[in-house]
Design an enzyme around this catalytic site. Sequence first.
Site, PDB file in Angstrom:
ATOM      1  N   TRP A   1       0.855  -1.190   0.000  1.00 21.14           N
ATOM      2  CA  TRP A   1       0.000   0.000   0.000  1.00 21.14           C
ATOM      3  C   TRP A   1       0.891   1.240   0.000  1.00 21.14           C
ATOM      4  O   TRP A   1       1.850   1.310   0.771  1.00 21.14           O
ATOM      5  CB  TRP A   1      -0.892  -0.006   1.240  1.00 21.14           C
ATOM      6  CG  TRP A   1      -2.026   0.965   1.126  1.00 21.14           C
ATOM      7  CD1 TRP A   1      -1.985   2.298   1.367  1.00 21.14           C
ATOM      8  CD2 TRP A   1      -3.373   0.678   0.716  1.00 21.14           C
ATOM      9  NE1 TRP A   1      -3.213   2.876   1.134  1.00 21.14           N
ATOM     10  CE2 TRP A   1      -4.088   1.895   0.743  1.00 21.14           C
ATOM     11  CE3 TRP A   1      -4.029  -0.493   0.355  1.00 21.14           C
ATOM     12  CZ2 TRP A   1      -5.431   1.976   0.405  1.00 21.14           C
ATOM     13  CZ3 TRP A   1      -5.378  -0.406   0.020  1.00 21.14           C
ATOM     14  CH2 TRP A   1      -6.062   0.818   0.047  1.00 21.14           C
TER      15      TRP A   1
ATOM     16  N   HIS B   1      -0.142  -5.672   6.858  1.00 24.30           N
ATOM     17  CA  HIS B   1      -1.067  -5.749   5.724  1.00 24.30           C
ATOM     18  C   HIS B   1      -0.340  -6.004   4.409  1.00 24.30           C
ATOM     19  O   HIS B   1      -0.815  -5.614   3.342  1.00 24.30           O
ATOM     20  CB  HIS B   1      -1.909  -4.473   5.660  1.00 24.30           C
ATOM     21  CG  HIS B   1      -2.732  -4.256   6.887  1.00 24.30           C
ATOM     22  ND1 HIS B   1      -4.022  -4.684   6.995  1.00 24.30           N
ATOM     23  CD2 HIS B   1      -2.405  -3.704   8.079  1.00 24.30           C
ATOM     24  CE1 HIS B   1      -4.482  -4.384   8.205  1.00 24.30           C
ATOM     25  NE2 HIS B   1      -3.515  -3.797   8.877  1.00 24.30           N
TER      26      HIS B   1
ATOM     27  N   HIS C   1      -3.542 -11.038   3.423  1.00 27.09           N
ATOM     28  CA  HIS C   1      -3.624 -10.730   4.856  1.00 27.09           C
ATOM     29  C   HIS C   1      -5.067 -10.602   5.315  1.00 27.09           C
ATOM     30  O   HIS C   1      -5.980 -10.441   4.504  1.00 27.09           O
ATOM     31  CB  HIS C   1      -2.893  -9.419   5.149  1.00 27.09           C
ATOM     32  CG  HIS C   1      -3.549  -8.227   4.520  1.00 27.09           C
ATOM     33  ND1 HIS C   1      -3.347  -7.865   3.192  1.00 27.09           N
ATOM     34  CD2 HIS C   1      -4.445  -7.315   5.013  1.00 27.09           C
ATOM     35  CE1 HIS C   1      -4.058  -6.790   2.907  1.00 27.09           C
ATOM     36  NE2 HIS C   1      -4.746  -6.440   3.998  1.00 27.09           N
TER      37      HIS C   1
ATOM     38  N   ASP D   1      -7.677  -8.402   7.947  1.00 26.18           N
ATOM     39  CA  ASP D   1      -7.847  -7.185   8.730  1.00 26.18           C
ATOM     40  C   ASP D   1      -8.529  -7.540  10.042  1.00 26.18           C
ATOM     41  O   ASP D   1      -9.555  -8.231  10.046  1.00 26.18           O
ATOM     42  CB  ASP D   1      -8.739  -6.177   7.997  1.00 26.18           C
ATOM     43  CG  ASP D   1      -8.050  -5.505   6.834  1.00 26.18           C
ATOM     44  OD1 ASP D   1      -6.830  -5.704   6.666  1.00 26.18           O
ATOM     45  OD2 ASP D   1      -8.737  -4.783   6.084  1.00 26.18           O
TER      46      ASP D   1
ATOM     47  N   HIS E   1      -7.927  -2.349  13.003  1.00 30.01           N
ATOM     48  CA  HIS E   1      -7.320  -1.660  11.859  1.00 30.01           C
ATOM     49  C   HIS E   1      -8.038  -0.352  11.544  1.00 30.01           C
ATOM     50  O   HIS E   1      -7.411   0.627  11.135  1.00 30.01           O
ATOM     51  CB  HIS E   1      -7.364  -2.599  10.648  1.00 30.01           C
ATOM     52  CG  HIS E   1      -6.785  -2.052   9.396  1.00 30.01           C
ATOM     53  ND1 HIS E   1      -5.573  -1.397   9.340  1.00 30.01           N
ATOM     54  CD2 HIS E   1      -7.261  -2.064   8.112  1.00 30.01           C
ATOM     55  CE1 HIS E   1      -5.323  -1.036   8.102  1.00 30.01           C
ATOM     56  NE2 HIS E   1      -6.325  -1.410   7.334  1.00 30.01           N
TER      57      HIS E   1
ATOM     58  N   HIS F   1     -15.471  -1.532   5.133  1.00 28.48           N
ATOM     59  CA  HIS F   1     -14.868  -2.167   6.306  1.00 28.48           C
ATOM     60  C   HIS F   1     -15.806  -2.096   7.511  1.00 28.48           C
ATOM     61  O   HIS F   1     -16.045  -3.090   8.197  1.00 28.48           O
ATOM     62  CB  HIS F   1     -13.544  -1.482   6.664  1.00 28.48           C
ATOM     63  CG  HIS F   1     -12.375  -1.878   5.826  1.00 28.48           C
ATOM     64  ND1 HIS F   1     -12.139  -1.350   4.577  1.00 28.48           N
ATOM     65  CD2 HIS F   1     -11.363  -2.748   6.064  1.00 28.48           C
ATOM     66  CE1 HIS F   1     -11.025  -1.868   4.082  1.00 28.48           C
ATOM     67  NE2 HIS F   1     -10.526  -2.724   4.959  1.00 28.48           N
TER      68      HIS F   1
ATOM     69  N   GLU G   1      -7.917 -10.111   2.460  1.00 27.01           N
ATOM     70  CA  GLU G   1      -7.590  -9.320   1.275  1.00 27.01           C
ATOM     71  C   GLU G   1      -6.312  -9.826   0.603  1.00 27.01           C
ATOM     72  O   GLU G   1      -5.490 -10.497   1.220  1.00 27.01           O
ATOM     73  CB  GLU G   1      -7.418  -7.847   1.653  1.00 27.01           C
ATOM     74  CG  GLU G   1      -8.696  -7.218   2.190  1.00 27.01           C
ATOM     75  CD  GLU G   1      -8.494  -5.855   2.823  1.00 27.01           C
ATOM     76  OE1 GLU G   1      -9.463  -5.081   2.870  1.00 27.01           O
ATOM     77  OE2 GLU G   1      -7.370  -5.557   3.289  1.00 27.01           O
TER      78      GLU G   1
END
Length: 207
Positions: free
Chosen positions: A18, A48, A52, A54, A58, A159, A171
């Site tokens: 990310w 992440h 992974h 969440d 998070h 989320h 994800e």
Amino acid sequence: MNKWMDISQKLVNDMVVWPGDTPFSYKVSWSMEESGSVNVGEIKMSAHTGTHIDAPYHFDNEGKRVIDLDINLYIGQAKVIHLPVKNSIGVQDLQAYDLSGVKRLLIYTGAWTNRTVFPETIPHIEEGVGAYLAKQGVQLIGLDLPSVDPVDSKELAAHHELTSHGLHILEGLVLDHIDTGDYELAALPLALAEADGSPVRAVLRKI
């Protein structure tokens, strides 16, 4: 017996993460020449990175940490469906499949075609999907994307909605080689006591 199939991203130096997050790196920090007996590796990464899960912490300071999650959510029967060429994923897309009694739902979108580059846009989960999936019995949703929300989202509406309906999030799956159908899934997070997420080694086996 059918073989297990890996649906995880490989963790390699210089892999895409990310934007702004901790780059992944692995190096031998204590070699056989130095130790006299073994090579010992050092890993630096975000929680992440790659494939992974969440944890609610998070995106919610009061949410559960990884260690608080029920590991049984991440092992068991799962259904894989294909929803390619979508700008977003809504209830109307999911209604094409019989999801009654499905506990773990994995969605192939095919939208992240080049994993050496972080995507500028992804098909996000629309409002109402959390409530719909919860009614079907779904407790875990997984996608071949880095997020269930648009990449520029700060509100993280999907989320929050998914979590409010008891759905957990997986994800960064690699589902390009996986057909629609029913499988066994294993995608266990690490036993991280304080973490907001965890890398997983996700695997599937055809039922």
